[in-house]
Write an enzyme that holds these catalytic residues in place. Structure first.
Site, mmCIF file in Angstrom:
data_model
loop_
_atom_site.group_PDB
_atom_site.id
_atom_site.type_symbol
_atom_site.label_atom_id
_atom_site.label_comp_id
_atom_site.label_asym_id
_atom_site.label_seq_id
_atom_site.Cartn_x
_atom_site.Cartn_y
_atom_site.Cartn_z
ATOM 1 N N ASP A 209 -7.688 -55.384 -82.412
ATOM 2 C CA ASP A 209 -9.296 -55.406 -82.287
ATOM 3 C C ASP A 209 -9.691 -56.080 -80.815
ATOM 4 O O ASP A 209 -9.131 -55.975 -80.085
ATOM 5 C CB ASP A 209 -9.999 -56.025 -83.544
ATOM 6 N N TYR A 346 -21.698 -56.757 -76.331
ATOM 7 C CA TYR A 346 -22.393 -56.577 -75.378
ATOM 8 C C TYR A 346 -22.104 -56.937 -73.965
ATOM 9 O O TYR A 346 -22.071 -56.066 -72.909
ATOM 10 C CB TYR A 346 -24.072 -57.425 -75.405
ATOM 11 N N HIS A 400 -6.539 -51.733 -90.242
ATOM 12 C CA HIS A 400 -6.866 -52.451 -88.988
ATOM 13 C C HIS A 400 -6.504 -53.914 -88.983
ATOM 14 O O HIS A 400 -6.266 -54.461 -88.116
ATOM 15 C CB HIS A 400 -8.379 -52.459 -89.060
#
Length: 422
Positions: A209, A346, A400
């Site tokens: 990740d 972001y 994951h």
């Protein structure tokens, strides 16, 4: 560069737990369509009955603050104090340390640092320093199952490790950045400085990740000087299909290399994620503050937002309710609050750091563990554009959260990778 470290134990104030219980007691749930199965319900998001069950368990066991006893009530439910004590045991020893980040001042970083029980293994090899970097919606809790396997192996000849596992700034018990622009370069800087402060001038890394993105950036910046090799279970976001114009020889190799059945299945899984599972990513990458109000104010909203991913992103992993609530509580009770963990999306997107050209890939040895239910996984010829791929291991199960779902398999791969590339 950094201050001396301070010992750390998780110790959440009673007032925070009391506030959580008040919010849970006032929860309002949405309606739900009349559907025949959980499979159909999950297409719309977290099923109502599952969220209600988890909320009920979350709110029915808490310190009895009203009478000042600090003792748990006799109601059945999730016991944070018990979970807290177990985390302090399983993740020990933990520390914090102030580390200076260029342009961002000093951040107080939380981390696990467990050294190998053995000074040498049966073959006379010294422990390998390993930096483990988690992602979202995980936390430092992801290192929990692999920590004893790496630092205290049962087999005398198994390569041992010293393990360092930090909470990302803005996650868990680390301080969050206060200024805009804290992107992969800064995460790489603070973690490299941590390793140097701990006395590890050379080390290896593992990450999935966001841990993939961060350790890839670290391999770019500090490979050949401090990082000797890196390993990931999630290289998909950086994989690029070879093109004739940029890589003519690699393109021809790719053209005449048929995809395996596993690679074809991985492409289908990646397609599902891109079309059905990426909505959260777009929101967190564009308007994290707006979403943050909901996650910071509503523990039920936070639970639903993350629980959906825990189920959809794993390979049939049987989540225990208390296990889920442990993960949720770390976010809800985190130092900076759950909204802070969204900003990495972001900042990295604004810095255009998600993908890098093949010509800029790290050149130190890279390892890859393939798990079939990983969110984005591409053929080897694509993944060779992520780094200098020297180790590739394929597993029949896993998703994951490799360190949590398949700890033994991941640890086995780390040993096989780093005993040759250290």
């Amino acid at each position: 560069m950094s201050s001396s470290e301070q010992s750390f134990k998780i110790s959440i104030p009673d007032s925070a737990l009391e506030s959580l219980q008040k919010k849970l007691a006032l929860a309002t749930f949405p309606d739900e369509l009349e559907l025949d199965s959980d499979e159909e319900r999950r297409k719309y998001g977290a099923p109502l009955a599952h969220v209600q069950r988890l909320v009920e368990r979350w709110k029915t066991r808490t310190p009895d603050i009203a009478n000042g006893s600090g003792m748990a009530t006799d109601k059945e439910g999730f016991d944070w104090r018990r979970a807290e004590a177990k985390l302090n045991e399983d993740l020990s020893p933990m520390f914090t340390r102030d580390i200076e980040v260029e342009g961002f001042g000093t951040l107080n970083l939380h981390y696990v640092h467990r050294k190998s029980v053995k000074e040498v293994d049966g073959k006379g090899r010294k422990p390998v320093p390993l930096l483990f970097v988690h992602g979202w919606p995980g936390s430092v809790i992801e290192v929990r199952k692999i920590l004893p396997l790496l630092t205290n192996p049962e087999n005398e000849d198994d390569l041992p490790f010293h393990v360092v596992a930090p909470s990302l700034p803005g996650f868990g018990f680390s301080e969050a950045p206060k200024k805009k622009g804290f992107n992969l370069t800064q995460y790489a800087e603070i973690f490299n400085k941590l390793m140097l402060a701990l006395g590890y001038n050379e080390y290896v890394t593992q990450g999935g990740d966001w841990g993939f993105y961060i350790t890839r950036r670290m391999a770019q910046l500090y490979g050949h000087t401090h990082i000797k090799a890196w390993h990931t279970n999630y290289p998909g976001p950086g994989a690029l299909e070879p093109t004739f114009t940029t890589q003519p020889l690699h393109y021809l190799q790719h053209l005449f290399t048929p995809y395996t059945a596993t690679e074809k299945a991985a492409l289908e899984r990646s397609k599902w994620f891109s079309t059905q599972g990426m909505g959260y990513n777009i929101e967190q990458s564009t308007q994290p503050q707006t979403l943050g109000y909901s996650l910071a104010d509503s523990p039920v909203g936070l639970l639903a937002w993350i629980y959906e991913k825990l189920v959809n992103w794993t390979d049939g992993y049987k989540w225990d309710d208390d296990e889920v609530l442990e993960w949720m509580s770390i976010y809800w009770l985190s130092r900076a609050g759950p909204a802070a963990s969204l900003r990495i999306y972001y900042e990295v997107t604004q810095a255009n750091q998600r993908q890098i050209p093949a010509r800029e890939k790290p050149t130190i040895p890279m390892g890859w563990s393939r798990f079939p239910q990983e969110l984005r996984s591409f053929p080897r010829t694509w993944t060779e554009n992520v780094g200098n791929l020297v180790f590739d291991s394929e597993h029949p199960s896993g998703g994951h959260f490799a360190a949590h779902e398949e700890p033994e398999k991941l640890v086995g791969d780390l040993r096989r990778m780093f005993e040759k590339h250290w």
